[in-house]
Design a protein around this motif. Structure first.
Motif, PDB file in Angstrom:
ATOM      1  N   GLY A 263       0.836  -1.267  -0.055  1.00  0.00           N
ATOM      2  CA  GLY A 263      -0.080   0.053  -0.066  1.00  0.00           C
ATOM      3  C   GLY A 263       0.801   1.270   0.112  1.00  0.00           C
ATOM      4  O   GLY A 263       0.195   2.169  -0.075  1.00  0.00           O
TER       5      GLY A 263
ATOM      6  N   HIS B  42       2.435   2.203  -2.127  1.00  0.00           N
ATOM      7  CA  HIS B  42       2.447   2.813  -3.592  1.00  0.00           C
ATOM      8  C   HIS B  42       1.256   3.216  -4.272  1.00  0.00           C
ATOM      9  O   HIS B  42       1.201   3.351  -5.697  1.00  0.00           O
ATOM     10  N   VAL B  43       0.138   3.456  -3.472  1.00  0.00           N
ATOM     11  CA  VAL B  43      -1.019   3.745  -4.021  1.00  0.00           C
ATOM     12  C   VAL B  43      -0.696   5.392  -4.608  1.00  0.00           C
ATOM     13  O   VAL B  43       0.203   6.098  -3.989  1.00  0.00           O
ATOM     14  N   MET B  44      -1.717   5.595  -5.521  1.00  0.00           N
ATOM     15  CA  MET B  44      -1.604   6.738  -6.170  1.00  0.00           C
ATOM     16  C   MET B  44      -2.381   8.058  -5.292  1.00  0.00           C
ATOM     17  O   MET B  44      -3.319   7.567  -4.812  1.00  0.00           O
ATOM     18  N   VAL B  45      -2.083   8.955  -5.325  1.00  0.00           N
ATOM     19  CA  VAL B  45      -2.691  10.030  -4.505  1.00  0.00           C
ATOM     20  C   VAL B  45      -2.862  11.265  -5.455  1.00  0.00           C
ATOM     21  O   VAL B  45      -2.143  11.128  -6.389  1.00  0.00           O
TER      22      VAL B  45
ATOM     23  N   CYS C 109       3.745   8.472  -6.705  1.00  0.00           N
ATOM     24  CA  CYS C 109       2.751   7.786  -5.883  1.00  0.00           C
ATOM     25  C   CYS C 109       2.870   8.366  -4.637  1.00  0.00           C
ATOM     26  O   CYS C 109       3.687   9.071  -4.337  1.00  0.00           O
TER      27      CYS C 109
END
Lengths: 291, 291
Positions: free
Chosen positions: B152, B154-157, B175
């Motif tokens: 998690g 590396h989730v995109m924000v 990310c």
């Protein structure tokens, strides 16, 4: 040994009679109005068939915590007439059978894991892209609830730089649901999305947003397989676009055999729209076994 | 009945001797160099203490699937010398004891759930914000693996509109990890982030990005509690900022008692940096029991 399954949707209630093998013997649709009108019709349907247990998968948010005083309620829904409605209490009192209960999307993932293309998996994800967007999650061999239950339709996504639509989620404006749900597409197009050519740039945004959400789910839940359903996903051309965007966004960071076979990893439902009501059969069966 | 715990980090290895109650009797740090230099030192430490089992929590990605031919390996890590290294195989052959194995962050969440402030919960989340960003997930009463394990960090924000930093993740550029990890902060500030005043606007971005990720995790995993650890989170002023941003971003959509008590819902670790190595004690204990 007949089981009852009830899929509660915002526009229709699907009532079904079947068995623990997921076979559906009889199915009827009832229009969703208010509880006073609709619930007696549901009760009538199940009373005329002698079921030993009932499984219910409902639009939410719901309270699926059996230890909670409001277990079995539809809670803070935007469908005002159903808000804080004791769905399971009313059904159980009228039908006098054990009832299982979960969200509509958890019902769908359970249907796929028990009878469909995710059979036997311990970690699986179902996303519906319909009027709203929701996810059902199977984690470590059971449906995931936790503090409440997954509400992955409302994750924040990065806006496509060319997309000027403000979003229509009443809570978050331009979260995933606000940008990519069927109702957002209706508002964008001013007509039924099914009538709009795939050359319209909105479909590119749609794929980008759904792929971002799937990447989030892959990075947090690590599902072994993902099934996409719901009205918007009946537009089959979206599947290759979404798969390509997922691979592009992950950029080889998750280097597994499953991601390499992306066509098998992200697929349509195998149960032709019956995934949730078949999940209800499993909920009913489990309720019968544990009663 | 002594147990061994090994927390493998990119800069140091923490070796500990303890018991199934999470008590740590002896602890030693070894600098992480290459496997040829470092692993023999680890083996020496555990050989001089007669342990009955070893639990290992390592930086990743790792292969935690006991049915896989590369179970126990560190796999596609950016730390080139450790790439595709058979960590558990080498330790087990040398020490001849049952070994448990998981990611460093899964070790940390296990420590908190077994001995710390998340004790007894079935659904819990640990996020470390250090050189990198990672999450450990406990779901339905066990550590979550699935296709691989949560990644998690590396989730995109969604980028803060005033933030011009390009991001430094070698896979995804901007990310979460690329924008908000300790290494991103070092690059932004050109000095140790601990020396930078909280009035610097970067801290506002930091809170916004971490809060977005937490909102994603809440909406997908629905944890009953969240613990934040790692070097960056030793900046205690970040906690109230992140909590406020989480509440703001959720905007009452998740209406639970736990979210209302946000100060208890998102907290620092209760185990003072020993959460992962204590999780290793539990991994070791479970390995001993199942062998």
């Amino acid at each position: 040994m007949l089981l009852g399954g009830l899929e509660c949707g915002g526009t229709k209630m699907v009532c079904a009679i079947g068995d623990e093998n997921g076979r559906i013997i009889k199915k009827e649709r009832i229009i969703s109005l208010d509880p006073e009108t609709t619930v007696p019709q549901i009760i009538d349907f199940f009373r005329t068939n002698s079921i030993i247990a009932l499984g219910v998968a409902s639009f939410g948010p719901v309270d699926p915590d059996v230890k909670s005083p409001t277990y079995g309620y539809i809670t803070s829904t935007t469908k005002v007439q159903w808000r804080n409605y004791d769905l399971i209490g009313n059904l159980r009192r009228a039908l006098n059978v054990p009832c299982g209960f979960d969200t509509d999307v958890n019902g769908a993932v359970l249907g796929e894991v028990t009878y469909g293309c995710m059979k036997g998996l311990s970690n699986a994800l179902y996303m519906t892209v319909g009027t709203g967007i929701g996810i059902g999650v199977y984690a470590n061999g059971s449906l995931l609830h936790g503090m409440l239950h997954p509400e992955g339709g409302h994750v924040m996504v990065r806006r496509h730089p060319e997309d000027t639509f403000p979003g229509n989620c009443i809570y978050h404006k331009d979260c995933l649901e606000g940008l990519a749900s069927g109702s957002a597409l209706m508002e964008r197009f001013g007509c039924n999305p099914a009538e709009v050519s795939m050359s319209d740039p909105v479909w590119k945004y749609e794929s980008y947003y759904l792929a971002q959400a799937l990447v989030d789910y892959i990075l947090t839940l690590s599902p072994e397989k993902i099934v996409l359903g719901g009205g918007v996903m009946s537009r089959a051309e979206l599947f290759p676009m979404i798969r390509r965007d997922v691979v592009h966004l992950l950029n080889d960071y998750i280097d597994t055999e499953k991601i390499k076979k992306i066509d098998e990893y992200i697929t349509p439902s195998s149960l032709e729209g019956d995934q949730a009501v078949m999940g209800c059969m499993k909920l009913a069966y489990d309720a019968a076994c544990s009663s």
